[in-house]
Design a protein around this motif. Structure first.
Motif, PDB file in Angstrom:
ATOM      1  N   SER A  63       0.856  -1.189   0.000  1.00 42.40           N
ATOM      2  CA  SER A  63       0.000   0.000   0.000  1.00 42.40           C
ATOM      3  C   SER A  63       0.891   1.238   0.000  1.00 42.40           C
ATOM      4  O   SER A  63       2.078   1.177   0.365  1.00 42.40           O
ATOM      5  CB  SER A  63      -0.917   0.011   1.223  1.00 42.40           C
ATOM      6  N   THR A 103      -4.860   2.592  -0.681  1.00 44.86           N
ATOM      7  CA  THR A 103      -4.333   2.890  -2.006  1.00 44.86           C
ATOM      8  C   THR A 103      -3.084   2.049  -2.225  1.00 44.86           C
ATOM      9  O   THR A 103      -2.134   2.156  -1.454  1.00 44.86           O
ATOM     10  CB  THR A 103      -3.977   4.390  -2.099  1.00 44.86           C
ATOM     11  N   LEU A 104      -3.117   1.228  -3.239  1.00 46.03           N
ATOM     12  CA  LEU A 104      -1.895   0.487  -3.553  1.00 46.03           C
ATOM     13  C   LEU A 104      -0.863   1.468  -4.094  1.00 46.03           C
ATOM     14  O   LEU A 104      -1.209   2.411  -4.821  1.00 46.03           O
ATOM     15  CB  LEU A 104      -2.174  -0.587  -4.602  1.00 46.03           C
ATOM     16  N   ALA A 106       0.972   0.900  -6.395  1.00 48.09           N
ATOM     17  CA  ALA A 106       0.874   0.797  -7.853  1.00 48.09           C
ATOM     18  C   ALA A 106      -0.183   1.743  -8.417  1.00 48.09           C
ATOM     19  O   ALA A 106      -0.032   2.293  -9.519  1.00 48.09           O
ATOM     20  CB  ALA A 106       0.552  -0.637  -8.257  1.00 48.09           C
ATOM     21  N   MET A 107      -1.272   1.921  -7.665  1.00 51.71           N
ATOM     22  CA  MET A 107      -2.329   2.828  -8.131  1.00 51.71           C
ATOM     23  C   MET A 107      -1.827   4.264  -8.199  1.00 51.71           C
ATOM     24  O   MET A 107      -2.367   5.083  -8.929  1.00 51.71           O
ATOM     25  CB  MET A 107      -3.531   2.763  -7.179  1.00 51.71           C
ATOM     26  N   ALA A 108      -0.833   4.555  -7.365  1.00 52.86           N
ATOM     27  CA  ALA A 108      -0.330   5.928  -7.283  1.00 52.86           C
ATOM     28  C   ALA A 108       0.865   6.153  -8.204  1.00 52.86           C
ATOM     29  O   ALA A 108       1.502   7.213  -8.155  1.00 52.86           O
ATOM     30  CB  ALA A 108       0.059   6.246  -5.840  1.00 52.86           C
ATOM     31  N   ASP A 109       1.159   5.150  -9.015  1.00 53.92           N
ATOM     32  CA  ASP A 109       2.312   5.279  -9.927  1.00 53.92           C
ATOM     33  C   ASP A 109       2.171   6.561 -10.747  1.00 53.92           C
ATOM     34  O   ASP A 109       1.122   6.822 -11.339  1.00 53.92           O
ATOM     35  CB  ASP A 109       2.351   4.059 -10.853  1.00 53.92           C
TER      36      ASP A 109
END
Lengths: 204, 344, 752
Positions: A63, A103-104, A106-109
């Motif tokens: 996360s 929020t992962l 990865a989602m915030a990449d």
């Protein structure tokens, strides 16, 4: 869209990484590789956190909160429930307040993240919201405080701080078990104008 | 949390190809939007998808109106929709149902596509231990004889009394909304929102008619002018950030004091988003009054069944319906433009 | 002031402005008895995210641990199913009773030890309650630890737990030695012309501090550093040394900031020794987060109570007979109880008094301290009963309380060191607008809102403990205070800074305070609202010695440089021990052994309590029956107030807790399993910002130069006491419905 397997260079932040992240990072990197070899469950992410770019290959389960606290030693963002129920982990993502626990990473990449560590100016001058929390005693134990302050800045920037009642409603996603709500609301009332016109950590 | 593969394809076609249906509900890959339900359940090991398909790169955005029809993209967030003029002014019930749900942080990421599919908060479903026909088909229902204060009184079965936990769907259902979806082989299809969720009956593990690889891409609905006269009343234990004990979405078409048409959706009391059509029929031609409102409430809950701790939801639900009818009737719809949502 | 203290004669009027109180207030103002509203000295660290809590300390190359808790309420483990967990990449160890770690258990705190319960984790395959720690997974990453813990399961041989009041198999333990009697209650009650007899219930509550319980153990050679949230670092050190079988000198407990305590971090958690032992065995630091869900059962809680109050009064309203009986739930093994009747029967004069206490042993975890442990549940009973009899008497509930005020302990006649209850009611009532109260049920309703007003008395015993401090002052005027006390958000860093500054005649900015580390001189457990009184009293001794050695006077405009010049050294350090009145002279020494001696409240020579008055308004929607508290005023008199700002926050925080206690908080136990079915902070509700629209706390000035040298009473807990009753009383006023079980929820009102 299979998981990318391109070789990943680096593994340390381009700047500003703590010494800790370097040490513990090596062990984690090995594990990430182990898992990756077994199932391909890792992902490359690049984030700008408080103005610093970090690039990491991460277990997909990481996360944003785990990344901040356990990998980057940005422990100002707190963990209070890990399920989006308390708001202690609130950060700004591209200027919008979110719960970093749900929020992962990865989602915030590619996203721009602001944590409590990035709220004051680079010179260490408190943001008006921080100063107002201090003045109005908008906290006691201080544990929910980073989340409250970041959330308060988000609340003001969203335009949801037009009255005390609206502030109370729109700050209800941040639990304060010490019960400092009165001071929190007063602080936001005081700091809202300055917050509208101010930048966060030297960025808007 | 079990390891999973993460992917973020850039087209709807690619996404529905990538999602890996397994043919068994809950076993296949999952679409990920805001993550506020999915990641929560994955942390509880209640959801264990082998892969997660993030739809963040899909352009399912925007709220538009054309030819009298509103189209909303599935990736529009709850926060964005709650403050959009079409929701705020033209159908306040939609805005109300959104800002009275969850917290600002959650609403900033939770999308309308995902929100409609919000899973139940039944503690026996979430604990990953108790018998639960929804999580573990055939294992039984621990909730019926357990702590069931928050559970459903409408649409229940001997297999399941889990409450549908969302708010927005209970309001959106008022406007005969069409859900637009997309599947890998079959391509796009349209489903009436009222047909999207299915009653638990003997198979509570099936919650919707959606196939495993079927992605909600958006919603279409028409707002009658009188949708301005609409409210979402949500009764809860605390003033904010709590699930509904009972909620009512009401829109009224009034001719003076006479109700030409009423639409009523119920939340917090049913296993699926609930349209109270009998109560709507009853209200046609009636004059707004306390007794009319309560009678509509009684009709809406005629088929309700209470359990040990939740029987209070039946009288509560009736009264919530009555209040929503009054509030809608009393609503000032003369100049609503420019108001903002929440705690005014 | 003994001469100020007289037996209060009841007055038939609402005139509560007695001369002694006015004088006390004036003296308080003159003496600067309310300290400056200094902003928190630790505030800058807290608002910038730099304050490090237990889980925030970086250690090199840590392993991560995750607890596994039982999924049955009673039974024994017959098999460990760890195949899947062992396959998780990165798992380094899995522990349970089958491969018990090298650790033991310290004694239960209520039996003079430090541990939260009397039995040792993993000592046997038995499961004593749902959610007990039965396994521990250690892995390379936090993700692997979580995954493996989720994959680890056990087979159990189970039997039906008896987890709640009334369940088959609970065991009642009467405690006649706790009974307090004065006069003949039975005949006095029978003879009383006006009387009520009511039963009350309070729910199990969970602290739910925002900070997750967390523990990191870091060995360097045979030296162990443990980062753990603690309200008692010294006790944790001593207890952990016993559990690990090592010299206490080799253990350091570090906890400079606590993310909320509320009593939940006062006794040594069961997992701390497991983490330390695992770290010792695996040769690497180990870091544990206890999840929010696990925190519901692996730590302590506030147990449910059932109470009976019988109260008889004369036609004039004077109480003639008061009985308060309580039953409290506790674990099967430990006899934990709070016995709040000790305080309730001291609130009002009464001719005859009787209390009764029993515990009900059930298959649950051992309860423990939680904010005003004794007073919170029992004042719901007492103050509801007083409201009930006020109705019977047709008397104003404030007037009735004033009429029964007393300046001596009603049980034994020992005088209060000070008692400003009347002044609290006067100031609180004035601020709240009590003169507009109309007593008829529903008489204040407006539109679709049922509106009610309610009042209650609040109190908390003034307690103190021995305390040691070390203070260093140097020639530049910089001072350092070291004491192993704690700031849970109470403001201890700030008020102790102010105390040192005042005693040494320097600026607060020149004082540095070190707390929350077991290497420091042993201070106070952060419980019982004892911190300020005890620490300031010790600080006064140390500072006086420093002044004496330097030859300077308190409060004089001192040239420190000149004084140090005469002294001949650049710095001076003093260690001091303080023994509170009523404690044995050697009490400070026992601090070093992890013992706590708390004195105060009702003692042989004095009775010391702080008092307050709570005024609440409730609004209940006619349709939804939602219950809200739009307004609340609390007025509190607690001796010298060190810092008006942090004190108000303490009061307000307690009052917010009171709203939760009254309207929200209940851990919902499934009696079939003993499981808490709302073990999260989405469904275990605590007040949110929107629940607290308009709340004020009034500091009622009070001088008490008898209670302790600092003149300080505790303020951390009094704010919650009485709030639930004031709200329940207001609900009655609004609806006519007398609700005797909390939390009161709309379920209770939907049929009104």
């Amino acid at each position: 869209m299979a998981v990318t397997r391109r070789s990943f260079l680096g593994g340390t932040a381009t700047a500003g990484a703590s010494a800790l992240a370097g040490v513990a990072g090596a062990a984690r990197q090995a594990i990430a590789q182990e898992v990756d070899d077994a199932g391909g469950e890792s992902v490359d992410v690049s984030l700008v956190i408080n103005g610093v770019t970090y690039e990491r290959r991460l277990d997909t389960r990481t996360s944003l909160l785990d990344l901040l606290r356990e990998e980057l030693d940005l422990t100002g963002t707190k963990v209070g429930c890990n399920h989006g129920q308390c708001g202690a982990c609130t950060v700004l993502m591209n200027g919008t307040r979110i719960n970093s626990c749900l929020t992962l990473a990865a989602m915030a990449d590619g996203a721009r993240i602001t944590t409590i560590e990035g709220v004051a100016s680079a010179e260490g001058e408190l943001h008006p919201m921080q100063a107002a929390f201090l003045e109005h005693d908008g906290f006691q134990c201080g544990y929910c405080t980073p989340g409250q302050i970041v959330s308060a800045i988000g609340c003001v920037k969203e335009g949801h701080a037009t009255s005390e009642a609206e502030i109370r409603e729109y700050m209800s996603g941040n639990l304060c078990r010490c019960g400092a709500y009165k001071g929190i609301t007063e602080a936001i009332m005081e700091a809202r104008e300055a917050t509208h016109s101010s930048e966060v950590g030297g960025q808007s | 949390m079990k390891p999973f593969r993460y992917q973020a394809p850039s087209s709807v076609d690619a996404a529905v190809e990538a999602v890996e249906p397994m043919g068994v509900p809950g076993q296949g890959g999952a679409f990920l939007a805001g993550g506020t339900t999915l990641i929560d359940l994955m942390k509880l090991s209640v959801a264990t998808p082998p892969s997660v398909t993030d739809i963040k790169n899909l352009s399912l955005d925007g709220i538009e109106e054309a030819d009298g029809e509103v189209r909303v993209g599935a990736r529009v967030t709850m926060a964005e929709a709650a403050s959009h003029p079409i929701f705020l002014d033209r159908a306040p019930v939609l805005s109300d149902a959104l800002w009275k749900a969850a917290s600002p942080q959650l609403r900033n990421v939770a999308t309308l596509g995902g929100n409609i599919l919000q899973r139940t908060r039944c503690p026996y479903f979430r604990d990953n231990v108790s018998p639960c026909n929804k999580r573990d088909p055939g294992s039984g229902c621990a909730a019926i004889g357990g702590i069931n204060r928050l559970l459903a009184v409408l649409g229940t079965s001997e297999s399941c009394i889990a409450t549908y936990a969302g708010d927005f769907a209970n309001a959106l259902i008022l406007f005969d909304t069409t859900v637009e979806t997309h599947r890998a082989a079959e391509g796009p299809r349209q489903i009436e929102l009222e047909d999207l969720h299915v009653l638990p009956e003997d198979h509570p593990e099936r919650e919707t008619v959606l196939a495993d690889d079927e992605l909600i891409t958006g919603y279409r609905f028409r707002l009658p002018d009188w949708a301005r006269r609409s409210v979402y009343v949500k009764a809860r234990d605390r003033e904010s950030y709590a699930f509904a004990l009972a909620s009512a979405a009401v829109a009224l078409d009034l001719d003076g004091e006479t109700i030409r048409e009423a639409r009523i959706g119920l939340g917090g009391v049913a296993t699926v988003p609930w349209r109270a059509r009998e109560a709507e029929d009853f209200l046609k031609g009636k004059t707004v009054s306390e007794e009319t409102g309560l009678q509509a409430g009684r009709i809406a809950f005629e088929s309700a069944q209470g359990y040990e701790h939740n029987a209070f939801k039946i009288p509560l639900g009736r009264q919530v319906v009555a209040k929503a009818i009054f509030d809608a009737a009393r609503k000032d719809v003369s100049g609503s433009a420019g108001q903002s949502e929440g705690a005014n | 002031m003994a001469d100020d203290r007289m037996t209060f004669e009841a007055t038939p009027t609402m005139d509560i402005e007695t001369q002694d109180k006015v004088e006390s207030a004036e003296r308080a103002a003159e003496n600067g008895n309310v300290g400056a509203a200094l902003s928190r000295v630790d505030g800058p660290l807290k608002v910038t995210g730099q304050a490090r809590y237990a889980a925030d300390f970086a250690v090199p190359n840590p392993l991560y641990a995750h607890l596994v808790i039982s999924t049955v309420g009673k039974g024994r483990i017959t098999a460990i199913k760890d195949e899947a967990a062992r396959k998780v990449k990165g798992v380094r160890a899995i522990y349970s009773h089958a491969n018990k770690l090298d650790s033991g258990s310290a004694k239960f705190f209520a039996a003079g030890g430090q541990a939260q319960q009397s039995w040792e984790p993993f000592a046997e395959p038995d499961v004593r309650f749902y959610g007990e720690t039965v396994g521990l997974v250690v892995a390379e990453t936090i993700l692997a630890a979580r995954e493996a813990a989720a994959a680890l399961s056990f087979d159990y041989e189970t039997s039906d737990p008896a987890a709640v009041f009334g369940a088959d198999g609970v065991e009642r333990q009467d405690m006649p030695d706790k009974t307090i009697t004065k006069g003949d209650f039975t005949s006095a009650f029978e003879a009383a012309p006006v009387k009520i007899a009511s039963d009350y219930e309070t729910a199990p509550n969970v602290h739910n501090a925002m900070e997750l319980f967390a523990t990191t153990a870091h060995w360097v050679g045979d030296k162990l550093t443990v980062y753990v949230p603690s309200q008692w670092v010294k006790g944790f050190q001593i207890g952990l040394a016993e559990e690990l079988g090592i010299d206490e000198a080799n253990i350091e407990i570090v906890c400079p900031f606590v993310g909320g305590g509320f009593g939940g971090k006062g006794s040594l958690f069961t997992w701390v020794s497991l983490i330390a032992a695992a770290s010792r065995e695996l040769g690497r630091p180990v870091k544990l987060y206890v999840t929010r869900e696990q925190g519901f059962t692996t730590a302590s809680f506030r147990a449910e109570t059932r109470q009976r109050v019988r109260l008889g009064a004369g036609e004039d309203g004077r109480f003639q007979a008061l009985e308060h009986a309580g039953e409290e739930l506790t674990s099967r093994a430990d006899n934990y109880f709070v016995n709040g009747q000790e305080a309730t029967v001291r609130m009002y004069q009464a001719d005859a008094i009787r209390t009764e206490l029993a515990t009900i042993h059930a298959d649950r975890q051992t309860p423990g301290f939680m904010r005003a442990p004794a007073e919170t549940p029992y004042f719901f009973g007492l103050e509801s009963a007083v409201d009930e009899i006020a109705r019977e008497l047709s008397m104003d509930p404030v007037e009735l309380r004033i009429k029964n005020d007393t300046m001596v302990d009603p049980v034994d006649g020992v005088p209060y060191t000070s008692r400003s209850l009347k002044e609290c009611f006067r100031q609180g009532g004035e601020a709240f607008g009590w003169s507009n109260y109309t007593p008829e049920i529903g008489s204040m309703n407006e539109d679709e809102w049922l509106i009610g007003w309610g009042v209650a008395t609040s109190t908390y015993p003034t307690q103190m403990s021995p305390c040691t401090v070390r203070i260093h002052l140097d020639v530049t005027g910089e001072a350092r205070l070291q004491v192993a006390s704690h700031d849970l958000g109470t403001g201890a860093y700030t008020v102790l800074t102010q105390a040192v500054a005042e005693e040494l005649g320097i600026e607060p900015s020149q004082v540095r305070v070190e707390l929350g580390d077991s290497r420091l001189p042993p201070g106070t457990i952060a419980g019982g609202s004892i911190t300020t009184a005890s620490n300031v009293s010790a600080i006064m001794i140390a500072c006086e010695r420093i002044r004496n050695r330097l030859g300077i006077e308190k409060g004089s405009d001192t040239d420190l440089a000149a004084a140090f010049d005469r002294f001949g050294q650049a710095g001076i350090e003093e260690y001091a021990e303080w023994t509170p009145p009523g404690a044995k002279k050697d009490a400070p020494k026992t601090l070093y052994n992890g013992k706590v001696k708390i004195v105060g409240g009702p003692e042989e020579d004095y009775t010391a309590f702080a008092f307050g008055a709570i005024f609440s308004e409730v609004r209940i929607n006619k349709y939804t029956r939602e219950i809200r508290v739009p307004r609340m005023t609390g007025a509190f008199a607690a001796g010298r107030i060190m810092n008006a700002k942090t004190a108000k926050s303490q009061y307000l925080g307690g009052m917010v807790w009171g709203i939760g206690h009254a309207l929200h908080e209940v851990a919902e136990v499934d009696p079939r399993t003993g499981a808490y079915m709302n073990d999260n902070i989405s469904e275990y509700l605590v007040p949110v910002n929107a629940d607290v629209p308009n709340m004020d706390a009034i500091i009622v000035p009070e001088v008490d130069d008898k209670v302790n040298p600092a003149g300080v009473k505790g303020i951390g807990e009094i704010g919650i006491v009485g709030v639930a009753a004031s709200i329940a009383n207001a609900v009655h006023h609004a609806t006519g419905k007398r609700l005797r079980r909390i939390p009161i929820r709309l379920d209770d009102l939907v049929d009104v």
